[in-house]
Design a protein around this motif. Structure first.
Motif, PDB file in Angstrom:
ATOM      1  N   LEU A 149       0.846  -1.191   0.000  1.00 33.18           N
ATOM      2  CA  LEU A 149       0.000   0.000   0.000  1.00 33.18           C
ATOM      3  C   LEU A 149       0.882   1.241   0.000  1.00 33.18           C
ATOM      4  CD1 LEU A 149      -2.633  -1.127   2.646  1.00 33.18           C
ATOM      5  CD2 LEU A 149      -2.741  -1.338   0.166  1.00 33.18           C
ATOM      6  N   PRO A 150       0.663   2.162  -0.932  1.00 29.97           N
ATOM      7  CA  PRO A 150       1.504   3.360  -0.976  1.00 29.97           C
ATOM      8  C   PRO A 150       1.225   4.297   0.196  1.00 29.97           C
ATOM      9  CG  PRO A 150      -0.248   3.523  -2.596  1.00 29.97           C
ATOM     10  CD  PRO A 150      -0.345   2.146  -1.994  1.00 29.97           C
ATOM     11  N   ASP A 151       2.255   5.010   0.624  1.00 34.77           N
ATOM     12  CA  ASP A 151       2.089   6.045   1.646  1.00 34.77           C
ATOM     13  C   ASP A 151       1.363   7.244   1.052  1.00 34.77           C
ATOM     14  OD1 ASP A 151       3.662   4.747   3.742  1.00 34.77           O
ATOM     15  OD2 ASP A 151       5.360   5.098   2.409  1.00 34.77           O
ATOM     16  N   VAL A 152       1.637   7.499  -0.226  1.00 37.91           N
ATOM     17  CA  VAL A 152       1.000   8.603  -0.954  1.00 37.91           C
ATOM     18  C   VAL A 152       0.342   7.992  -2.189  1.00 37.91           C
ATOM     19  CG1 VAL A 152       1.339  10.837  -2.081  1.00 37.91           C
ATOM     20  CG2 VAL A 152       2.798  10.188  -0.150  1.00 37.91           C
ATOM     21  N   PRO A 153      -0.954   7.648  -2.084  1.00 31.82           N
ATOM     22  CA  PRO A 153      -1.621   7.028  -3.226  1.00 31.82           C
ATOM     23  C   PRO A 153      -1.959   8.040  -4.315  1.00 31.82           C
ATOM     24  CG  PRO A 153      -3.104   7.121  -1.316  1.00 31.82           C
ATOM     25  CD  PRO A 153      -1.795   7.710  -0.894  1.00 31.82           C
ATOM     26  N   VAL A 154      -1.398   7.816  -5.478  1.00 33.06           N
ATOM     27  CA  VAL A 154      -1.698   8.612  -6.668  1.00 33.06           C
ATOM     28  C   VAL A 154      -1.649   7.670  -7.864  1.00 33.06           C
ATOM     29  CG1 VAL A 154      -0.790  10.811  -5.767  1.00 33.06           C
ATOM     30  CG2 VAL A 154       0.709   9.305  -7.060  1.00 33.06           C
ATOM     31  N   PRO A 155      -2.336   7.996  -8.960  1.00 23.31           N
ATOM     32  CA  PRO A 155      -2.227   7.160 -10.154  1.00 23.31           C
ATOM     33  C   PRO A 155      -0.765   7.049 -10.594  1.00 23.31           C
ATOM     34  CG  PRO A 155      -4.015   8.741 -10.391  1.00 23.31           C
ATOM     35  CD  PRO A 155      -3.256   9.130  -9.157  1.00 23.31           C
ATOM     36  N   ALA A 156      -0.394   5.895 -11.118  1.00 23.42           N
ATOM     37  CA  ALA A 156       0.995   5.645 -11.513  1.00 23.42           C
ATOM     38  C   ALA A 156       1.525   6.714 -12.464  1.00 23.42           C
ATOM     39  CB  ALA A 156       1.114   4.265 -12.154  1.00 23.42           C
ATOM     40  N   ASP A 157       0.669   7.203 -13.353  1.00 26.36           N
ATOM     41  CA  ASP A 157       1.148   8.201 -14.316  1.00 26.36           C
ATOM     42  C   ASP A 157       1.399   9.566 -13.672  1.00 26.36           C
ATOM     43  OD1 ASP A 157      -1.521   8.880 -13.950  1.00 26.36           O
ATOM     44  OD2 ASP A 157      -1.975   9.041 -16.082  1.00 26.36           O
ATOM     45  N   ARG A 158       1.031   9.725 -12.399  1.00 22.88           N
ATOM     46  CA  ARG A 158       1.304  10.976 -11.676  1.00 22.88           C
ATOM     47  C   ARG A 158       2.331  10.800 -10.561  1.00 22.88           C
ATOM     48  NH1 ARG A 158      -3.968  12.684  -9.486  1.00 22.88           N
ATOM     49  NH2 ARG A 158      -2.631  13.995  -8.210  1.00 22.88           N
ATOM     50  N   ALA A 159       2.776   9.565 -10.317  1.00 26.79           N
ATOM     51  CA  ALA A 159       3.672   9.284  -9.193  1.00 26.79           C
ATOM     52  C   ALA A 159       5.006  10.020  -9.317  1.00 26.79           C
ATOM     53  CB  ALA A 159       3.901   7.784  -9.057  1.00 26.79           C
ATOM     54  N   LEU A 160       5.628   9.972 -10.473  1.00 29.67           N
ATOM     55  CA  LEU A 160       6.916  10.643 -10.644  1.00 29.67           C
ATOM     56  C   LEU A 160       6.768  12.148 -10.489  1.00 29.67           C
ATOM     57  CD1 LEU A 160       9.917  10.604 -11.254  1.00 29.67           C
ATOM     58  CD2 LEU A 160       9.355  10.591 -13.695  1.00 29.67           C
ATOM     59  N   ASP A 161       5.760  12.733 -11.101  1.00 26.96           N
ATOM     60  CA  ASP A 161       5.549  14.179 -10.971  1.00 26.96           C
ATOM     61  C   ASP A 161       5.282  14.562  -9.513  1.00 26.96           C
ATOM     62  OD1 ASP A 161       5.895  14.594 -13.672  1.00 26.96           O
ATOM     63  OD2 ASP A 161       3.745  14.543 -14.127  1.00 26.96           O
ATOM     64  N   THR A 162       4.521  13.733  -8.804  1.00 26.48           N
ATOM     65  CA  THR A 162       4.234  13.996  -7.390  1.00 26.48           C
ATOM     66  C   THR A 162       5.518  13.964  -6.572  1.00 26.48           C
ATOM     67  OG1 THR A 162       2.008  13.080  -7.591  1.00 26.48           O
ATOM     68  CG2 THR A 162       2.933  13.193  -5.374  1.00 26.48           C
ATOM     69  N   ALA A 163       6.350  12.960  -6.800  1.00 25.46           N
ATOM     70  CA  ALA A 163       7.607  12.837  -6.058  1.00 25.46           C
ATOM     71  C   ALA A 163       8.555  13.982  -6.397  1.00 25.46           C
ATOM     72  CB  ALA A 163       8.263  11.493  -6.360  1.00 25.46           C
ATOM     73  N   LEU A 164       8.662  14.322  -7.678  1.00 22.46           N
ATOM     74  CA  LEU A 164       9.553  15.415  -8.083  1.00 22.46           C
ATOM     75  C   LEU A 164       9.084  16.747  -7.523  1.00 22.46           C
ATOM     76  CD1 LEU A 164      10.288  14.453 -11.799  1.00 22.46           C
ATOM     77  CD2 LEU A 164      11.866  14.356  -9.862  1.00 22.46           C
ATOM     78  N   ALA A 165       7.783  16.993  -7.580  1.00 22.89           N
ATOM     79  CA  ALA A 165       7.255  18.250  -7.048  1.00 22.89           C
ATOM     80  C   ALA A 165       7.550  18.363  -5.555  1.00 22.89           C
ATOM     81  CB  ALA A 165       5.751  18.344  -7.301  1.00 22.89           C
ATOM     82  N   ALA A 166       7.375  17.278  -4.838  1.00 20.45           N
ATOM     83  CA  ALA A 166       7.654  17.301  -3.398  1.00 20.45           C
ATOM     84  C   ALA A 166       9.138  17.505  -3.142  1.00 20.45           C
ATOM     85  CB  ALA A 166       7.177  16.004  -2.756  1.00 20.45           C
ATOM     86  N   ALA A 167       9.978  16.849  -3.917  1.00 23.41           N
ATOM     87  CA  ALA A 167      11.425  16.982  -3.733  1.00 23.41           C
ATOM     88  C   ALA A 167      11.890  18.405  -4.032  1.00 23.41           C
ATOM     89  CB  ALA A 167      12.160  15.987  -4.620  1.00 23.41           C
ATOM     90  N   LEU A 168      11.289  19.045  -5.016  1.00 28.20           N
ATOM     91  CA  LEU A 168      11.674  20.406  -5.371  1.00 28.20           C
ATOM     92  C   LEU A 168      11.185  21.434  -4.369  1.00 28.20           C
ATOM     93  CD1 LEU A 168      11.065  20.284  -9.222  1.00 28.20           C
ATOM     94  CD2 LEU A 168      13.272  20.335  -8.031  1.00 28.20           C
ATOM     95  N   HIS A 169      10.189  21.060  -3.576  1.00 28.27           N
ATOM     96  CA  HIS A 169       9.620  21.984  -2.600  1.00 28.27           C
ATOM     97  C   HIS A 169      10.045  21.643  -1.179  1.00 28.27           C
ATOM     98  CE1 HIS A 169       6.923  22.763  -6.014  1.00 28.27           C
ATOM     99  NE2 HIS A 169       6.972  23.984  -5.542  1.00 28.27           N
ATOM    100  N   THR A 170      11.222  21.066  -1.023  1.00 25.77           N
ATOM    101  CA  THR A 170      11.731  20.736   0.303  1.00 25.77           C
ATOM    102  C   THR A 170      12.966  21.560   0.600  1.00 25.77           C
ATOM    103  OG1 THR A 170      13.102  18.944  -0.539  1.00 25.77           O
ATOM    104  CG2 THR A 170      10.874  18.366   0.187  1.00 25.77           C
ATOM    105  N   GLY A 171      13.369  21.526   1.837  1.00 26.34           N
ATOM    106  CA  GLY A 171      14.585  22.230   2.228  1.00 26.34           C
ATOM    107  C   GLY A 171      14.276  23.552   2.880  1.00 26.34           C
ATOM    108  N   PRO A 172      15.297  24.157   3.507  1.00 27.78           N
ATOM    109  CA  PRO A 172      15.115  25.434   4.208  1.00 27.78           C
ATOM    110  C   PRO A 172      14.626  26.529   3.275  1.00 27.78           C
ATOM    111  CG  PRO A 172      17.251  24.450   4.703  1.00 27.78           C
ATOM    112  CD  PRO A 172      16.633  23.648   3.595  1.00 27.78           C
ATOM    113  N   GLY A 173      13.601  27.248   3.691  1.00 28.24           N
ATOM    114  CA  GLY A 173      13.113  28.389   2.934  1.00 28.24           C
ATOM    115  C   GLY A 173      12.298  28.050   1.705  1.00 28.24           C
ATOM    116  N   ALA A 174      12.041  26.770   1.441  1.00 31.36           N
ATOM    117  CA  ALA A 174      11.276  26.395   0.259  1.00 31.36           C
ATOM    118  C   ALA A 174       9.815  26.754   0.454  1.00 31.36           C
ATOM    119  CB  ALA A 174      11.407  24.896   0.001  1.00 31.36           C
ATOM    120  N   GLU A 175       9.178  27.201  -0.622  1.00 30.16           N
ATOM    121  CA  GLU A 175       7.746  27.485  -0.561  1.00 30.16           C
ATOM    122  C   GLU A 175       6.989  26.185  -0.384  1.00 30.16           C
ATOM    123  OE1 GLU A 175       5.590  29.818  -3.432  1.00 30.16           O
ATOM    124  OE2 GLU A 175       7.389  31.017  -3.738  1.00 30.16           O
TER     125      GLU A 175
END
Length: 127
Positions: A71-97
């Protein structure tokens, strides 16, 4: 870790084990649910039977993903999984929106030290 409904067997083992040990956030779809190693035996020239010969048992959960999948921790359709992960990764870190779109809150999970508070971060993501 990205998963889909076609992730099976060895891929599921990696996802399940990393997830159970708090070493990965699984993003995507529930996997197919093939945990038990099998052997095929020919009954006739055109008929085979597949028999489980072992049972994987996770040291953390005491069970496995046979028949239910990972069971995924973040359930999204497979065709959106990479975009979801990339978007989250780009919005992490100090001062990130911080984002409120799909995958919002995953940044918290990604910034949480492994094995510490991961359940809390993932619970926030599911809301």
């Amino acid at each position: 870790m990205l998963t889909s409904s076609t992730t099976f067997s060895g891929g599921e083992d990696v996802a399940y084990t990393l997830q159970a040990h708090g070493r990965a956030v699984v993003i995507g779809e529930t996997t197919r649910g093939g945990a038990h190693p099998t052997v095929r035996h020919a009954i006739t020239a055109h008929v085979q039977v597949t028999v489980p010969v072992a049972r994987a048992v996770n040291t953390v959960t005491g069970t496995n993903w046979e028949g239910v999948g990972v069971l995924p921790d973040v359930p999204v359709p497979a065709d959106r999984a990479l975009d979801t992960a990339l978007a989250a990764a780009l919005h992490t870190g100090p001062g990130a929106e911080r984002d409120t779109g799909p995958g919002a809150g995953l940044d918290t999970a990604l910034n949480t030290p492994l094995n510490t508070g991961l359940d809390t971060a993932l619970a926030a993501e599911r809301r």
